[in-house]
Design a protein around this motif. Structure first.
Motif, PDB file in Angstrom:
ATOM      1  N   ASP A 146      -2.838  11.157   2.382  1.00  0.00           N
ATOM      2  CA  ASP A 146      -1.398  10.880   2.271  1.00  0.00           C
ATOM      3  C   ASP A 146      -1.188   9.472   1.709  1.00  0.00           C
ATOM      4  O   ASP A 146      -0.326   9.236   0.855  1.00  0.00           O
ATOM      5  N   GLU A 147      -1.980   8.541   2.225  1.00  0.00           N
ATOM      6  CA  GLU A 147      -1.839   7.142   1.804  1.00  0.00           C
ATOM      7  C   GLU A 147      -2.052   6.998   0.294  1.00  0.00           C
ATOM      8  O   GLU A 147      -1.286   6.321  -0.397  1.00  0.00           O
ATOM      9  N   ASN A 148      -3.075   7.690  -0.206  1.00  0.00           N
ATOM     10  CA  ASN A 148      -3.340   7.615  -1.647  1.00  0.00           C
ATOM     11  C   ASN A 148      -2.243   8.280  -2.464  1.00  0.00           C
ATOM     12  O   ASN A 148      -1.896   7.811  -3.548  1.00  0.00           O
ATOM     13  N   LEU A 149      -1.705   9.379  -1.941  1.00  0.00           N
ATOM     14  CA  LEU A 149      -0.638  10.055  -2.681  1.00  0.00           C
ATOM     15  C   LEU A 149       0.575   9.138  -2.810  1.00  0.00           C
ATOM     16  O   LEU A 149       1.238   9.105  -3.850  1.00  0.00           O
TER      17      LEU A 149
ATOM     18  N   ARG B 108       3.817   5.889  -6.283  1.00  0.00           N
ATOM     19  CA  ARG B 108       4.446   4.587  -6.508  1.00  0.00           C
ATOM     20  C   ARG B 108       4.029   4.010  -7.870  1.00  0.00           C
ATOM     21  O   ARG B 108       4.868   3.506  -8.624  1.00  0.00           O
ATOM     22  N   ARG B 109       2.730   4.118  -8.163  1.00  0.00           N
ATOM     23  CA  ARG B 109       2.236   3.622  -9.467  1.00  0.00           C
ATOM     24  C   ARG B 109       2.996   4.308 -10.613  1.00  0.00           C
ATOM     25  O   ARG B 109       3.444   3.666 -11.552  1.00  0.00           O
ATOM     26  N   ASP B 110       3.172   5.628 -10.510  1.00  0.00           N
ATOM     27  CA  ASP B 110       3.871   6.361 -11.577  1.00  0.00           C
ATOM     28  C   ASP B 110       5.356   5.992 -11.628  1.00  0.00           C
ATOM     29  O   ASP B 110       5.915   5.771 -12.708  1.00  0.00           O
ATOM     30  N   LEU B 111       5.986   5.899 -10.454  1.00  0.00           N
ATOM     31  CA  LEU B 111       7.434   5.620 -10.428  1.00  0.00           C
ATOM     32  C   LEU B 111       7.746   4.233 -10.968  1.00  0.00           C
ATOM     33  O   LEU B 111       8.834   3.987 -11.500  1.00  0.00           O
ATOM     34  N   GLU B 112       6.776   3.322 -10.850  1.00  0.00           N
ATOM     35  CA  GLU B 112       7.013   1.960 -11.347  1.00  0.00           C
ATOM     36  C   GLU B 112       7.113   1.907 -12.875  1.00  0.00           C
ATOM     37  O   GLU B 112       7.513   0.903 -13.442  1.00  0.00           O
ATOM     38  N   GLN B 113       6.784   3.015 -13.515  1.00  0.00           N
ATOM     39  CA  GLN B 113       6.985   3.059 -14.971  1.00  0.00           C
ATOM     40  C   GLN B 113       8.471   3.258 -15.307  1.00  0.00           C
ATOM     41  O   GLN B 113       8.903   2.989 -16.410  1.00  0.00           O
ATOM     42  N   MET B 114       9.222   3.787 -14.358  1.00  0.00           N
ATOM     43  CA  MET B 114      10.625   4.113 -14.656  1.00  0.00           C
ATOM     44  C   MET B 114      11.619   3.227 -13.925  1.00  0.00           C
ATOM     45  O   MET B 114      12.799   3.216 -14.252  1.00  0.00           O
ATOM     46  N   MET B 115      11.184   2.550 -12.849  1.00  0.00           N
ATOM     47  CA  MET B 115      12.104   1.693 -12.090  1.00  0.00           C
ATOM     48  C   MET B 115      11.326   0.534 -11.480  1.00  0.00           C
ATOM     49  O   MET B 115      10.096   0.559 -11.448  1.00  0.00           O
TER      50      MET B 115
ATOM     51  N   ASN C 243       4.585  15.251   2.440  1.00  0.00           N
ATOM     52  CA  ASN C 243       4.453  16.621   2.944  1.00  0.00           C
ATOM     53  C   ASN C 243       3.601  17.417   1.968  1.00  0.00           C
ATOM     54  O   ASN C 243       4.023  17.713   0.853  1.00  0.00           O
ATOM     55  N   LYS C 244       2.377  17.724   2.420  1.00  0.00           N
ATOM     56  CA  LYS C 244       1.473  18.504   1.560  1.00  0.00           C
ATOM     57  C   LYS C 244       1.696  19.983   1.814  1.00  0.00           C
ATOM     58  O   LYS C 244       1.752  20.406   2.973  1.00  0.00           O
ATOM     59  N   MET C 245       1.768  20.749   0.752  1.00  0.00           N
ATOM     60  CA  MET C 245       1.912  22.207   0.895  1.00  0.00           C
ATOM     61  C   MET C 245       0.794  22.889   0.110  1.00  0.00           C
ATOM     62  O   MET C 245       0.956  23.228  -1.065  1.00  0.00           O
TER      63      MET C 245
END
Ligand SMILES: Cc1cc2nc3c(=O)[nH]c(=O)nc-3n(C[C@H](O)[C@H](O)[C@H](O)COP(=O)(O)OP(=O)(O)OC[C@H]3O[C@@H](n4cnc5c(N)ncnc54)[C@H](O)[C@@H]3O)c2cc1C
Length: 467
Positions: free
Chosen positions: A378-381, A386-393, A405-407
Motif C-alpha cells: 500500500d505504501e508503495n502504491l 503521488r509521483r505520477d500526480l505530481e506531473q499534473m499538480m 483499496n486493493k481489489m
C-alpha cells in the motif's frame, strides 16, 4: 414454504433478495456472505467529515432501476445527488488537454471544438472525419473488438488519444480485445442506422439536449450518488431485507452446491449442509466456477480473466495542494508513461464528499498486463500515485491522510465473443438447471444498475420455474 438461498451479498445478491421479497413475500430467503459485511465491491469510508468511495464511485443515472430501488428502500430524494459537470481532461504526450466539447465517450459530435483541439493532429482529425463517408463495418462473427471498430471508423490516433483512455478504464482491459457487442453494442447499432458513428452520436446528443430542455436537473450531470455515499444504499437495503424477514449469514462462506432432483444443498466450510428449493449465485466467477467443474459449458469461466485495480485516495488541506486545472479529473492515454490510469478531483465532481477548505483526490492504478496492484505494498502504491500526480499538480505539503483499496482480480474482462458465450451459458443453465440462476458482473454488464437489472431477471427466471 419455498426456500431460496442467495450466495454473495454484493449489490447483485442483495437486490436479488429484494426482488424476491417484493414479488413473493412468503418465500423464505437466506443470503450467505463470506465476509462480515454486505456490499461486495461497494465500500465507502467515513473519515474526518469526508465521504470517500473506495470501490465504485457512482452510477449512470439514466439507468433508473437503481434510483427506483433507492427510493423504495427509503433513501430520500434530496439524498440522491448528481455530479457537478466540469471540464475533464486527457493526459496525453505528458500534457493535460481538455476533452473537446461535444465529445461523447470520445466520439466527436461537435465539429468546431474537435477541429481546434490540440490533442489530435490535423492528420488525425481528417482521418477521423472519413467516418462520415465509410460504409458500416462487416461483422461476420457477430462481434469485434472496440479497438477494431474505432480504428476502422475514426483512425488510430483518435482511438489511442481520446477513446481508449475513456473506455478501457471502465473495463481495465486492452481495447483491442474488449468486446464491442458486450460493452457498447449501441455504437454498432448507431453506425448501421446512420451510416457513420459521428452522425449517430450527433443524434444521441441532440436527443439528450432536447430532454434536458424539459428536465433541467439532467443538465447537471449524468452520474448519481448518495449524500452518505454508495454504502448508504447497502445500509438501507440490508435494513429493508431484515425488515422483510430475509436472513443474512455473514462470515459464512459457501464451499459447494450439491444438486438433487428438487433443489440444492448449500455446503458450508464446517461441512454442514442446508437444503433449498432454489439458489441464486452472485459471487465473482473465480468462486462459482469451482462448483461446476464437471460441466464443460462452464469452462469459459476458467478462461475469463479479471484485472486487478486499486484506488488511492489523497485528502489534502487546500493550502497544501495547487491545481491550476479547474475540472473534475482526467484519464491517461497510452502516449504518457504513468502507472496511474485516471484521477478524479472528487471534491470538485462531488462537493458533498469533502469538508470546506479540503481537497479530495482519487487515483486509479491497474491495467491489463501489469501486476502492480498485487506486487506492491500500500505504501508503495501511494508513492507511485503521488509521483505520477505530481506531473499534473503541485503538492506543497503532506496529505492529511491517504487510503489504499486493493481489489485483486476484480474487473472481469469482456473479450471479443463474451456475449455469445454468456448467452450460451445462460441458455444451458435455463435448460438444465431448473433450480439455479447465476448472475452478476461476470455476465452481461458490470455497472451497478446493470447488476440490479440482472438480479431482477435472475429472480424472474428462477421463481417462474420453481413455484
Ligand atoms: C475498481 C472498480 C470501480 C468500479 N466503478 C464503478 C462505478 O463507478 N460505477 C458502476 O456502476 N460500477 C462500477 N464498478 C463495477 C461494480 O462495482 C461491480 O460490477 C459490482 O459492484 C459487482 O457487484 P456483485 O454483487 O455482482 O459482485 P461483488 O460486489 O463482487 O459481490 C460478490 C459477493 O460475494 C461474496 N462471496 C464470494 N465468495 C463467496 C462464497 N464462497 N460464499 C459466500 N459469499 C461469497 C463476496 O464476499 C462479495 O460480497 C467498478 C468495479 C471496480 C472493480
Amino acid at each position: 414454504m419455498t426456500k431460496i438461498a442467495i450466495v454473495g451479498a454484493g449489490i447483485t445478491g442483495l437486490t436479488s433478495a429484494y426482488f424476491i421479497k417484493k414479488q413473493y413475500p412468503n418465500v423464505d430467503v437466506t443470503i450467505y456472505e463470506a465476509k462480515d459485511v454486505p456490499g461486495g465491491k461497494i465500500k465507502t469510508a467515513y473519515r474526518d467529515g469526508y465521504v470517500i468511495e473506495l470501490g465504485p464511485e457512482s452510477y449512470l443515472g439514466r439507468k433508473t432501476i437503481m434510483t427506483d430501488v433507492a427510493k423504495d428502500i427509503g433513501i430520500a430524494d434530496e439524498d440522491i445527488v448528481t455530479n457537478q459537470t466540469g471540464q475533464s481532461y486527457i493526459y496525453a504526450n505528458d500534457r493535460l488537454y481538455p476533452i473537446p466539447g461535444g465529445a461523447i465517450l470520445g466520439v466527436p459530435t461537435d465539429i468546431k471544438p474537435f477541429m481546434t483541439t490540440q490533442l489530435i493532429s490535423m492528420k488525425g482529425k481528417l482521418r477521423a472525419l472519413k467516418d462520415l463517408t465509410l460504409k458500416p463495418i462487416d461483422m461476420p462473427e457477430g462481434d469485434m473488438s472496440v479497438g477494431h471498430f474505432f480504428r476502422e471508423r475514426l483512425g488510430d490516433e483518435l482511438l489511442e488519444n481520446l477513446i481508449e483512455p475513456l473506455l478501457s478504464g471502465i473495463y481495465g482491459t486492452n481495447i483491442d480485445e474488449l468486446s464491442l457487442m458486450s460493452t457498447f453494442p449501441n455504437f454498432k447499432a448507431l453506425e448501421e442506422e446512420h451510416g457513420s458513428i459521428i452522425k449517430g452520436m450527433q443524434q444521441v446528443r441532440k436527443a439528450r439536449l432536447q430532454k434536458e430542455d424539459y428536465n433541467q436537473s439532467d443538465a447537471q450531470g449524468q452520474f448519481k450518488q448518495f449524500r452518505r455515499g454508495l454504502y448508504d444504499f447497502i445500509v438501507h437495503l440490508e435494513a429493508w431485507l431484515k425488515k422483510h424477514d430475509v436472513t443474512i449469514r455473514y462470515n459464512t462462506k459457501v464451499e459447494d452446491l450439491k444438486s438433487t432432483q428438487k433443489g440444492y444443498h448449500v455446503v458450508l466450510a464446517d461441512g454442514s449442509e442446508q437444503f433449498f428449493d432454489g439458489v441464486i449465485v452472485a459471487t465473482p466467477h473465480q468462486v462459482f466456477r469451482q462448483w461446476f467443474k464437471t460441466d464443460p459449458v462452464f469452462d469459459y469461466f476458467s478462461k475469463l480473466e479479471a484485472s486487478s485495480v486499486a484506488t488511492i485516495v489523497f485528502a489534502f488541506d487546500d493550502k497544501n495542494i495547487e491545481n491550476v486545472h479547474n475540472g473534475t479529473g482526467f484519464v491517461i492515454a497510452r502516449t504518457s508513461n504513468t502507472d496511474i490510469t485516471a484521477c478524479t478531483w472528487t471534491s470538485m465532481k462531488w462537493p458533498h464528499t469533502t469538508p470546506e477548505g479540503k481537497v479530495l483526490i482519487r487515483a486509479y492504478i491497474g491495467k491489463q498486463g501489469d501486476n502492480i496492484v498485487n506486487e506492491q505494498t500500500d505504501e508503495n502504491l501511494v508513492k507511485i500515485a503521488r509521483r505520477d500526480l505530481e506531473q499534473m499538480m503541485t503538492f506543497k505539503g503532506e496529505p492529511e491522510f491517504t487510503i489504499v483499496n486493493k481489489m485483486p482480480f476484480a474487473s472481469p474482462q469482456y473479450h471479443v465473443g463474451h456475449i455469445d458465450e454468456i448467452k450460451r451459458i445462460q441458455q444451458h443453465v435455463y435448460d438444465n438447471y431448473q433450480h439455479l440462476q447465476i448472475t452478476g458482473a461476470p455476465f452481461e454488464a458490470v455497472g451497478l444498475p446493470d447488476c440490479i437489472s440482472q438480479a431482477h431477471k435472475a429472480v424472474e427466471n428462477l421463481m417462474t420455474r420453481i413455484l
